[in-house]
Scaffold this motif. Structure first.
Motif, PDB file in Angstrom:
ATOM      1  N   ASN A  91       0.792  -1.235   0.000  1.00 56.05           N
ATOM      2  CA  ASN A  91       0.000   0.000   0.000  1.00 56.05           C
ATOM      3  C   ASN A  91       0.823   1.283   0.000  1.00 56.05           C
ATOM      4  OD1 ASN A  91       0.926   0.043   2.617  1.00 56.05           O
ATOM      5  ND2 ASN A  91      -1.082  -0.288   3.566  1.00 56.05           N
ATOM      6  N   LYS A  92       2.133   1.172   0.048  1.00 54.15           N
ATOM      7  CA  LYS A  92       2.961   2.382  -0.005  1.00 54.15           C
ATOM      8  C   LYS A  92       3.566   2.611  -1.394  1.00 54.15           C
ATOM      9  CE  LYS A  92       7.000  -0.136   1.758  1.00 54.15           C
ATOM     10  NZ  LYS A  92       8.013  -0.212   2.836  1.00 54.15           N
ATOM     11  N   TYR A  93       3.233   1.734  -2.345  1.00 57.03           N
ATOM     12  CA  TYR A  93       3.867   1.801  -3.663  1.00 57.03           C
ATOM     13  C   TYR A  93       2.909   2.291  -4.750  1.00 57.03           C
ATOM     14  CZ  TYR A  93       7.422  -1.187  -1.502  1.00 57.03           C
ATOM     15  OH  TYR A  93       8.394  -1.699  -0.677  1.00 57.03           O
ATOM     16  N   ASN A  94       3.477   3.060  -5.686  1.00 57.64           N
ATOM     17  CA  ASN A  94       2.777   3.442  -6.910  1.00 57.64           C
ATOM     18  C   ASN A  94       3.327   2.592  -8.052  1.00 57.64           C
ATOM     19  OD1 ASN A  94       1.384   5.590  -5.614  1.00 57.64           O
ATOM     20  ND2 ASN A  94       3.192   6.893  -5.849  1.00 57.64           N
ATOM     21  N   VAL A  95       2.437   2.039  -8.853  1.00 59.40           N
ATOM     22  CA  VAL A  95       2.875   1.138  -9.917  1.00 59.40           C
ATOM     23  C   VAL A  95       2.354   1.627 -11.261  1.00 59.40           C
ATOM     24  CG1 VAL A  95       0.911  -0.397  -9.508  1.00 59.40           C
ATOM     25  CG2 VAL A  95       2.898  -1.270 -10.715  1.00 59.40           C
ATOM     26  N   LEU A  96       3.172   1.438 -12.289  1.00 63.23           N
ATOM     27  CA  LEU A  96       2.802   1.801 -13.653  1.00 63.23           C
ATOM     28  C   LEU A  96       2.672   0.530 -14.484  1.00 63.23           C
ATOM     29  CD1 LEU A  96       2.382   3.816 -15.994  1.00 63.23           C
ATOM     30  CD2 LEU A  96       4.886   3.879 -16.259  1.00 63.23           C
ATOM     31  N   VAL A  97       1.498   0.327 -15.085  1.00 59.00           N
ATOM     32  CA  VAL A  97       1.251  -0.817 -15.962  1.00 59.00           C
ATOM     33  C   VAL A  97       1.368  -0.345 -17.408  1.00 59.00           C
ATOM     34  CG1 VAL A  97      -0.402  -2.579 -16.676  1.00 59.00           C
ATOM     35  CG2 VAL A  97      -0.293  -1.870 -14.277  1.00 59.00           C
ATOM     36  N   VAL A  98       2.218  -1.022 -18.183  1.00 55.15           N
ATOM     37  CA  VAL A  98       2.418  -0.654 -19.585  1.00 55.15           C
ATOM     38  C   VAL A  98       2.014  -1.853 -20.438  1.00 55.15           C
ATOM     39  CG1 VAL A  98       3.997   0.374 -21.249  1.00 55.15           C
ATOM     40  CG2 VAL A  98       4.423   0.669 -18.795  1.00 55.15           C
ATOM     41  N   GLU A  99       0.901  -1.729 -21.127  1.00 55.10           N
ATOM     42  CA  GLU A  99       0.349  -2.839 -21.911  1.00 55.10           C
ATOM     43  C   GLU A  99      -0.504  -2.267 -23.036  1.00 55.10           C
ATOM     44  OE1 GLU A  99      -0.698  -5.743 -23.733  1.00 55.10           O
ATOM     45  OE2 GLU A  99       0.056  -6.644 -21.876  1.00 55.10           O
ATOM     46  N   SER A 100      -0.266  -2.743 -24.263  1.00 55.32           N
ATOM     47  CA  SER A 100      -0.976  -2.199 -25.425  1.00 55.32           C
ATOM     48  C   SER A 100      -2.399  -2.729 -25.552  1.00 55.32           C
ATOM     49  CB  SER A 100      -0.190  -2.509 -26.704  1.00 55.32           C
ATOM     50  OG  SER A 100       1.091  -1.914 -26.662  1.00 55.32           O
ATOM     51  N   VAL A 101      -2.656  -3.937 -25.047  1.00 56.60           N
ATOM     52  CA  VAL A 101      -3.988  -4.542 -25.157  1.00 56.60           C
ATOM     53  C   VAL A 101      -4.851  -4.050 -24.000  1.00 56.60           C
ATOM     54  CG1 VAL A 101      -5.280  -6.696 -25.270  1.00 56.60           C
ATOM     55  CG2 VAL A 101      -2.991  -6.558 -26.288  1.00 56.60           C
ATOM     56  N   ASP A 102      -5.959  -3.407 -24.325  1.00 59.02           N
ATOM     57  CA  ASP A 102      -6.772  -2.730 -23.310  1.00 59.02           C
ATOM     58  C   ASP A 102      -7.261  -3.665 -22.210  1.00 59.02           C
ATOM     59  OD1 ASP A 102      -6.407  -0.438 -24.747  1.00 59.02           O
ATOM     60  OD2 ASP A 102      -8.384  -0.453 -25.705  1.00 59.02           O
ATOM     61  N   ASN A 103      -7.868  -4.807 -22.595  1.00 57.34           N
ATOM     62  CA  ASN A 103      -8.444  -5.671 -21.556  1.00 57.34           C
ATOM     63  C   ASN A 103      -7.364  -6.327 -20.702  1.00 57.34           C
ATOM     64  OD1 ASN A 103      -7.502  -7.457 -23.451  1.00 57.34           O
ATOM     65  ND2 ASN A 103      -9.403  -8.625 -23.655  1.00 57.34           N
ATOM     66  N   MET A 104      -6.206  -6.605 -21.293  1.00 53.32           N
ATOM     67  CA  MET A 104      -5.112  -7.172 -20.503  1.00 53.32           C
ATOM     68  C   MET A 104      -4.562  -6.135 -19.535  1.00 53.32           C
ATOM     69  SD  MET A 104      -3.562 -10.001 -20.047  1.00 53.32           S
ATOM     70  CE  MET A 104      -2.338 -10.403 -18.805  1.00 53.32           C
ATOM     71  N   ARG A 105      -4.450  -4.902 -20.009  1.00 49.08           N
ATOM     72  CA  ARG A 105      -3.973  -3.822 -19.137  1.00 49.08           C
ATOM     73  C   ARG A 105      -4.930  -3.626 -17.967  1.00 49.08           C
ATOM     74  NH1 ARG A 105      -3.638  -0.295 -22.787  1.00 49.08           N
ATOM     75  NH2 ARG A 105      -5.485   0.981 -22.369  1.00 49.08           N
ATOM     76  N   ALA A 106      -6.224  -3.682 -18.251  1.00 48.34           N
ATOM     77  CA  ALA A 106      -7.227  -3.516 -17.193  1.00 48.34           C
ATOM     78  C   ALA A 106      -7.173  -4.676 -16.200  1.00 48.34           C
ATOM     79  CB  ALA A 106      -8.616  -3.405 -17.810  1.00 48.34           C
ATOM     80  N   THR A 107      -6.958  -5.891 -16.709  1.00 43.75           N
ATOM     81  CA  THR A 107      -6.875  -7.060 -15.824  1.00 43.75           C
ATOM     82  C   THR A 107      -5.685  -6.948 -14.879  1.00 43.75           C
ATOM     83  OG1 THR A 107      -7.935  -8.508 -17.447  1.00 43.75           O
ATOM     84  CG2 THR A 107      -6.582  -9.562 -15.761  1.00 43.75           C
ATOM     85  N   ILE A 108      -4.539  -6.563 -15.406  1.00 47.36           N
ATOM     86  CA  ILE A 108      -3.342  -6.411 -14.564  1.00 47.36           C
ATOM     87  C   ILE A 108      -3.566  -5.323 -13.523  1.00 47.36           C
ATOM     88  CG2 ILE A 108      -0.903  -5.756 -14.576  1.00 47.36           C
ATOM     89  CD1 ILE A 108      -0.754  -6.960 -17.416  1.00 47.36           C
ATOM     90  N   ALA A 109      -4.187  -4.232 -13.948  1.00 45.94           N
ATOM     91  CA  ALA A 109      -4.460  -3.135 -13.010  1.00 45.94           C
ATOM     92  C   ALA A 109      -5.384  -3.598 -11.888  1.00 45.94           C
ATOM     93  CB  ALA A 109      -5.068  -1.950 -13.755  1.00 45.94           C
ATOM     94  N   ARG A 110      -6.400  -4.387 -12.230  1.00 43.02           N
ATOM     95  CA  ARG A 110      -7.315  -4.901 -11.200  1.00 43.02           C
ATOM     96  C   ARG A 110      -6.571  -5.786 -10.200  1.00 43.02           C
ATOM     97  NH1 ARG A 110     -11.076  -5.476 -15.480  1.00 43.02           N
ATOM     98  NH2 ARG A 110     -10.503  -7.671 -15.718  1.00 43.02           N
ATOM     99  N   MET A 111      -5.693  -6.618 -10.712  1.00 42.22           N
ATOM    100  CA  MET A 111      -4.911  -7.478  -9.818  1.00 42.22           C
ATOM    101  C   MET A 111      -4.074  -6.641  -8.849  1.00 42.22           C
ATOM    102  SD  MET A 111      -3.489 -10.567 -12.222  1.00 42.22           S
ATOM    103  CE  MET A 111      -4.562 -11.860 -12.859  1.00 42.22           C
ATOM    104  N   LEU A 112      -3.434  -5.626  -9.369  1.00 41.21           N
ATOM    105  CA  LEU A 112      -2.578  -4.786  -8.531  1.00 41.21           C
ATOM    106  C   LEU A 112      -3.394  -4.022  -7.492  1.00 41.21           C
ATOM    107  CD1 LEU A 112      -0.266  -3.518 -11.393  1.00 41.21           C
ATOM    108  CD2 LEU A 112       0.446  -4.985  -9.496  1.00 41.21           C
ATOM    109  N   LEU A 113      -4.561  -3.542  -7.898  1.00 40.16           N
ATOM    110  CA  LEU A 113      -5.426  -2.844  -6.948  1.00 40.16           C
ATOM    111  C   LEU A 113      -5.918  -3.793  -5.864  1.00 40.16           C
ATOM    112  CD1 LEU A 113      -7.461  -0.578  -9.398  1.00 40.16           C
ATOM    113  CD2 LEU A 113      -5.845   0.193  -7.640  1.00 40.16           C
TER     114      LEU A 113
END
Length: 509
Positions: free
Chosen positions: A6-28
């Motif tokens: 909870n102290k970290y900021n993360v940047l997800v870099v992914e060209s495929v929209d749904n994959m990028r959203a999935t990774i972001a959901r996991m991180l959240l």
């Protein structure tokens, strides 16, 4: 218990929209403070310049500025502090994975992946951020990670038709662990348990929660988004098929289903899933190998520095004792031995970077193995004295010729002897034996002490630990690779009666 993310900021870099959203959901879901999203490397650089980023999770192949180029940009930018960098990709080609690891990535995750694997790798990236490229001394050994898979491959069959469920159960159960669900609601409940199914055979038209809706829910949850789904449906319209694939289904079969066709398709998907798991394990092994090569090279480099220091100090002593012939001769001998030791260390370091990739140009020749072994013993004299080891030489003759690659053999015997020095008890006697047989020459190091059975079993393996003996064991692994290149036979045996014996058989022609 405090959230470690909870102290970290993360940047997800992914060209495929749904994959990028999935990774972001996991991180959240893991609890990261902020999750930013970029669709390519160019956009990622903009985020890095305007936001405080603690971790980058990037696809390897991007539409603009690929993952490794983005990593290089971060490493070269003096205004950007070192940031843990995780690659996510479906590419498992050994050379590309190795290139990424050597470039300085923190972790490499193979798509598709389970939430547990993803979380574990992200945690590892934050705790051990620069596994190879940066801060090499701070790296811990990379453990082999399994996918927590069940003993049998598990398949969930979801269909509201009892006859279909039973027929699929009869077809699949001989080879797989099969679970049956009569509705989408029941299936979703099953998928919330641990372990989740490896593969789902899913009917589309069902009451309460249809197949399309169930797949949508599964993809929205990090713990289940990785599960492969095969649609089974009486609907053969293009719209239904396209919709299924858009949501992430891996296959689509139209009812009535041919048993043989289903069995073959399931088998193919199971093999693909297992291949992905093996790829993750192989990537761990690549990490391990690169790490151990680096650690062993560092060990050799430290020895090299010690020899340089010894030579420098000896040169100073010569100046102070220039009028004392005996002392000058003694010191000169130390310098000569130190120089030879340096040459051997350099040879081993150079060999280290070629033998594991099987690119060493092997040029065998005849040479006197007794002279070579005596040379190895001389240049390791300091190490022998430090451990108060006595050497006993048992040679059939002083002129015994073998046919092998001279420089490779020198490196091989050097690391073999070092292994024996470090594993022999202080004050012990080390036997150095060279014996002729009918068609070969056996070169052996032996003592009267036994080593652990596990040590003997793992001696030629790549896997090791963070320790001096671990680094020396990697040297023995290197010796085994040298022996393999020369088609030689190397062995290690140990027991309480005969002690420990390490030997290699070399041809005479």
């Amino acid at each position: 218990m405090a959230n470690e993310f909870n102290k970290y900021n993360v940047l997800v870099v992914e060209s495929v929209d749904n994959m990028r959203a999935t990774i972001a959901r996991m991180l959240l879901q893991m609890g990261f403070k902020n999750v930013y999203q970029a669709k390519d490397g160019v956009e990622a650089i903009s985020y890095l310049g305007s936001h405080h980023i603690d971790l980058v999770v990037s696809e390897l192949t991007l539409t603009r500025l690929d993952g490794l180029t983005l990593l290089s940009h971060i490493q070269a930018d003096l205004d950007v502090r070192p940031i843990p960098f995780v690659i996510i990709s479906s590419i498992v080609e050994h050379s590309l994975v190795k290139q990424a690891i050597e470039a300085g990535i923190s972790q490499y995750i193979v798509k598709p992946f389970t939430f547990l694997i993803f979380k574990e790798r992200i945690s590892r990236a934050l705790n051990q951020p620069f596994a190879i490229h940066r801060q090499p001394s701070a790296v811990n050994a990379v453990a082999n990670v399994s996918d927590n898979q069940p003993e049998a491959f598990s398949i969930l069959v979801v269909d509201d038709d009892a006859v279909v469920r039973q027929s699929l159960n009869d077809l699949l159960r001989p080879n797989y662990q099969v679970t049956l669900a009569r509705s989408g609601v029941e299936a979703f409940s099953i998928c919330q348990r641990d372990p989740v199914p490896d593969l789902i055979l899913l009917d589309i038209v069902m009451p309460e929660l249809d197949g399309i809706s169930l797949l949508t829910k599964l993809k929205d949850h990090p713990e289940t988004s990785h599960i492969d789904v095969i649609f089974l449906s009486g609907e053969d319209s293009t719209h239904s098929i396209v919709k299924g694939f858009e949501l992430g289904a891996v296959d689509y079969l139209v009812k009535p289903i041919l048993p043989l066709e289903l069995a073959v398709r399931v088998k193919n998907h199971v093999e693909n899933i297992q291949a992905r798991r093996q790829a993750n394990q192989q990537i761990d092994q690549i990490y391990q190998t690169i790490k151990m090569k680096r650690d062993y090279a560092e060990l050799l480099q430290n020895h090299l520095k010690n020899q340089l220091t010894l030579i420098a100090e000896s040169a100073t002593m010569i100046k102070k004792n220039v009028h004392h012939k005996t002392q000058v001769e003694t010191i000169s001998s130390i310098i000569a031995d130190g120089s030879k030791r340096m040459k051997q260390l350099i040879d081993v370091i150079l060999t280290l970077h070629t033998v594991e990739d099987d690119i060493y140009p092997c040029k065998p020749q005849k040479f006197n193995i007794v002279e070579l072994i005596e040379e190895v013993m001389r240049v390791n004299l300091v190490s022998l004295n430090q451990r108060n080891l006595e050497t006993l030489q048992v040679f059939d003759d002083t002129d015994i010729k073998v046919f092998a690659e001279l420089d490779l053999s020198r490196s091989m015997f050097n690391v073999m002897f070092q292994y024996f020095i470090h594993t022999s008890p202080r004050g012990a006697a080390v036997k150095v034996i060279i014996q002729r047989t009918d068609d070969a020459v056996v070169c052996m190091f032996a003592n009267n002490s036994a080593i652990l059975e596990s040590e003997c079993r793992l001696a030629f393996e790549r896997n090791t630990t963070e320790s001096a003996i671990g680094n020396v064991r990697y040297g023995l692994y290197l010796a085994s690779k040298i022996a393999e290149i020369q088609q030689l036979s190397i062995h290690l045996q140990s027991d309480s009666i005969e002690g420990t014996r390490l030997w290699v058989s070399m041809p005479t022609s």
